[in-house]
Design a protein around this motif. Structure first.
Motif, short mmCIF file in Angstrom:
data_model
loop_
_atom_site.label_atom_id
_atom_site.label_comp_id
_atom_site.label_asym_id
_atom_site.label_seq_id
_atom_site.Cartn_x
_atom_site.Cartn_y
_atom_site.Cartn_z
N ALA A 1 0.82 -1.21 0.00
CA ALA A 1 0.00 0.00 0.00
C ALA A 1 0.85 1.27 0.00
O ALA A 1 0.54 2.25 -0.68
N SER A 2 1.94 1.25 0.75
CA SER A 2 2.79 2.44 0.84
C SER A 2 3.38 2.81 -0.51
O SER A 2 3.45 3.99 -0.87
N GLN A 3 3.79 1.80 -1.26
CA GLN A 3 4.35 2.06 -2.59
C GLN A 3 3.30 2.63 -3.53
O GLN A 3 3.59 3.54 -4.31
N PHE A 4 2.08 2.11 -3.46
CA PHE A 4 1.02 2.63 -4.32
C PHE A 4 0.72 4.08 -3.99
O PHE A 4 0.60 4.93 -4.89
N ILE A 5 0.58 4.37 -2.71
CA ILE A 5 0.27 5.75 -2.30
C ILE A 5 1.39 6.69 -2.72
O ILE A 5 1.14 7.79 -3.24
N ALA A 6 2.64 6.27 -2.54
CA ALA A 6 3.78 7.11 -2.94
C ALA A 6 3.75 7.39 -4.44
O ALA A 6 4.12 8.47 -4.89
N ARG A 7 3.28 6.41 -5.20
CA ARG A 7 3.23 6.55 -6.66
C ARG A 7 2.16 7.54 -7.09
O ARG A 7 2.29 8.18 -8.14
N THR A 8 1.13 7.71 -6.28
CA THR A 8 -0.01 8.53 -6.69
C THR A 8 -0.06 9.92 -6.06
O THR A 8 -0.83 10.77 -6.52
N VAL A 9 0.74 10.18 -5.04
CA VAL A 9 0.68 11.47 -4.34
C VAL A 9 0.96 12.63 -5.28
O VAL A 9 0.22 13.63 -5.32
N GLY A 10 2.05 12.54 -6.04
CA GLY A 10 2.44 13.64 -6.93
C GLY A 10 1.35 14.03 -7.92
O GLY A 10 0.93 15.20 -7.96
N PRO A 11 0.87 13.07 -8.75
CA PRO A 11 -0.18 13.45 -9.70
C PRO A 11 -1.49 13.86 -9.04
O PRO A 11 -2.22 14.69 -9.57
N ALA A 12 -1.78 13.31 -7.84
CA ALA A 12 -3.01 13.71 -7.14
C ALA A 12 -2.92 15.16 -6.66
O ALA A 12 -3.88 15.92 -6.76
N GLN A 13 -1.76 15.55 -6.13
CA GLN A 13 -1.58 16.93 -5.69
C GLN A 13 -1.55 17.90 -6.88
O GLN A 13 -2.06 19.02 -6.79
N ALA A 14 -0.99 17.44 -8.00
CA ALA A 14 -1.02 18.26 -9.21
C ALA A 14 -2.46 18.46 -9.67
O ALA A 14 -2.82 19.54 -10.16
N GLY A 15 -3.29 17.43 -9.50
CA GLY A 15 -4.70 17.55 -9.85
C GLY A 15 -5.42 18.59 -9.00
O GLY A 15 -6.28 19.32 -9.49
N TYR A 16 -5.03 18.68 -7.72
CA TYR A 16 -5.65 19.70 -6.87
C TYR A 16 -5.24 21.10 -7.34
O TYR A 16 -6.08 22.01 -7.40
N GLN A 17 -3.98 21.26 -7.65
CA GLN A 17 -3.50 22.57 -8.09
C GLN A 17 -4.22 23.03 -9.35
O GLN A 17 -4.54 24.21 -9.50
N GLN A 18 -4.49 22.10 -10.26
CA GLN A 18 -5.11 22.48 -11.53
C GLN A 18 -6.63 22.49 -11.48
O GLN A 18 -7.27 23.36 -12.07
N TYR A 19 -7.22 21.50 -10.78
CA TYR A 19 -8.67 21.33 -10.85
C TYR A 19 -9.39 21.47 -9.52
O TYR A 19 -10.63 21.47 -9.48
N LYS A 20 -8.64 21.53 -8.40
CA LYS A 20 -9.23 21.67 -7.07
C LYS A 20 -9.97 20.41 -6.60
O LYS A 20 -10.89 20.49 -5.77
N ALA B 1 -8.61 4.57 -22.28
CA ALA B 1 -7.24 4.05 -22.14
C ALA B 1 -6.27 5.21 -22.32
O ALA B 1 -6.50 6.11 -23.14
N TYR B 2 -5.15 5.18 -21.58
CA TYR B 2 -4.23 6.31 -21.56
C TYR B 2 -2.83 5.92 -21.99
O TYR B 2 -2.43 4.76 -21.92
N ARG B 3 -2.09 6.93 -22.41
CA ARG B 3 -0.70 6.73 -22.78
C ARG B 3 0.13 6.33 -21.56
O ARG B 3 1.03 5.49 -21.63
N ASN B 4 -0.18 6.94 -20.42
CA ASN B 4 0.52 6.63 -19.17
C ASN B 4 -0.35 7.09 -18.00
O ASN B 4 -1.44 7.65 -18.20
N ALA B 5 0.12 6.86 -16.78
CA ALA B 5 -0.67 7.20 -15.60
C ALA B 5 -0.90 8.70 -15.47
O ALA B 5 -1.95 9.14 -14.98
N THR B 6 0.04 9.51 -15.91
CA THR B 6 -0.12 10.97 -15.85
C THR B 6 -1.38 11.41 -16.58
O THR B 6 -2.13 12.26 -16.10
N GLY B 7 -1.62 10.81 -17.74
CA GLY B 7 -2.81 11.14 -18.51
C GLY B 7 -4.08 10.77 -17.76
O GLY B 7 -5.08 11.51 -17.80
N SER B 8 -4.07 9.64 -17.07
CA SER B 8 -5.25 9.19 -16.32
C SER B 8 -5.60 10.17 -15.21
O SER B 8 -6.76 10.55 -15.04
#
Length: 356
Positions: free
Chosen positions: A204-223, A289-296
């Motif tokens: 679980a820790s590895q998954f969360i670490a993988r998603t924190v960055g793009p999730a926080q970027a999503g808040y900055q852009q979309y709230k 379907a996406y090119r990579n996780a960033t797109g998702s």
């Protein structure tokens, strides 16, 4: 490469068709640096080891699949070979002699042989995924195609189906999939430019670490609160273990409804569970379907923003629990416990800390 004459195009295609099993004089052998090569139950190192091949062993390759990216002694590639015994080896450790021939993709019944089927004669070959793209020649009825990958393009009604998928052939040529007969053996083709399938995180820790960055970027852009985004990714991707997440880099299960939108690269059908009131049932649906996780992650934030029914939720961008409740009430998911499941995940893993 562009071809000036139709006859030359047909000849070149025919030269690309033989698979390793039938290409005269072509051999495939293990070259793993003297250590031997693991055989797997599927196209990734996360799949069970089901045997081992000694250095130099000759291989009987039936077809190829798009799997985990591996850097080996021979090449760095996401290509995996399915052997005649049904097992898989990474092509990164396979030496082809004198050179690697064209290897068809694997379908459920073995090597898929996509065949031109128009019912009216030759099919047009284009330099792009549209009937408006320049014509590079034609291929006759019955030609077997060396398909590299697919792209989402112009919707075309053909002999076999009505589809917006186009097959990219070797040499940068495109043929509408609506006129291609896969003979009931359709493979899971990569979308052109799509990153290789991933291996699920170890914990679980590895998954969360993988998603924190793009999730926080999503808040900055979309709230969209990062905690909600991470919880949705956990719930909808099964901690990154679902094939939708692994193969098509989709962590949120956004459906296509006939169009992938402006960020996704295509649509793919998967089995899923839907709920109608208190009753849930198994069905299939078409997902982006996406090119990579960033797109998702980017499409997730955009999807919630551009759909008016979720507008009320954004009044609670600093209240993750209420945000989760509002998107559920607006129809984001059919599960009657969806919002509570998100809240439980946010509490259990203290995902709120990523909203700071």
């Amino acid at each position: 490469m562009r071809y000036a004459r139709m006859s030359l195009t047909v000849v070149v295609v025919s030269l690309l068709l033989p698979s390793p099993a039938s290409a005269a004089g072509t051999t495939a052998s293990v070259r793993a640096g003297g250590t031997g090569l693991n055989m797997r139950a599927g196209p990734s190192t996360a799949d069970a080891q089901v045997g081992r091949l000694a250095e130099g062993s000759r291989l009987s390759v039936v077809c190829q699949v798009y799997g985990e990216l591996v850097a080996g002694t021979q090449r760095r590639t996401p290509g995996w070979n399915r052997l005649s015994n049904g097992r898989y080896v990474s092509d990164a450790y396979v030496r082809w002699s004198p050179s690697r021939p064209w290897v068809h993709w694997c379908g459920p019944k073995g090597a898929a042989r996509p065949t031109v089927r128009t019912g009216t004669g030759p099919v047009n070959v284009r330099n792009g995924a549209s009937t408006k793209a320049a014509r590079m020649g034609t291929l006759p009825e019955g030609s077997v195609l060396p398909v590299e990958c697919q792209v989402w393009g112009e919707l075309v009604s053909g002999k076999m189906r009505r589809s917006a998928a186009w097959n990219r052939l070797t040499g940068g040529r495109y043929v509408a999939d609506s006129n291609v007969d896969w003979r009931g053996n359709s493979p899971t083709l990569p979308w052109c430019g799509q990153s290789a399938p991933t291996v699920p995180p170890a914990n679980a820790s590895q998954f969360i670490a993988r998603t924190v960055g793009p999730a926080q970027a999503g808040y900055q852009q979309y709230k969209v609160p990062a905690s909600v985004t991470i919880a949705q990714a956990i719930l909808e991707s099964g901690w990154g273990a679902s094939w939708l997440a692994r193969r098509d880099h989709s962590y949120f299960g956004i459906k296509c409804f006939g169009n992938p939108g402006g960020i996704a690269v295509g649509c793919r059908t998967y089995a899923t569970t839907e709920c109608d009131g208190k009753n849930c049932y198994r069905t299939t649906a078409s997902f982006r379907a996406y090119r990579n996780a960033t797109g998702s992650f980017a499409d997730h934030g955009r999807f919630l923003t551009v759909n008016p029914r979720y507008k009320k939720a954004f009044a609670y961008s600093r209240d993750p629990n209420r945000f989760a409740i509002e998107i559920h009430k607006a129809g984001y998911a059919t599960s009657p416990t969806y919002a509570q499941n998100l809240i439980d995940l946010m509490k259990k893993h203290n995902l709120y800390r990523y909203d700071k």
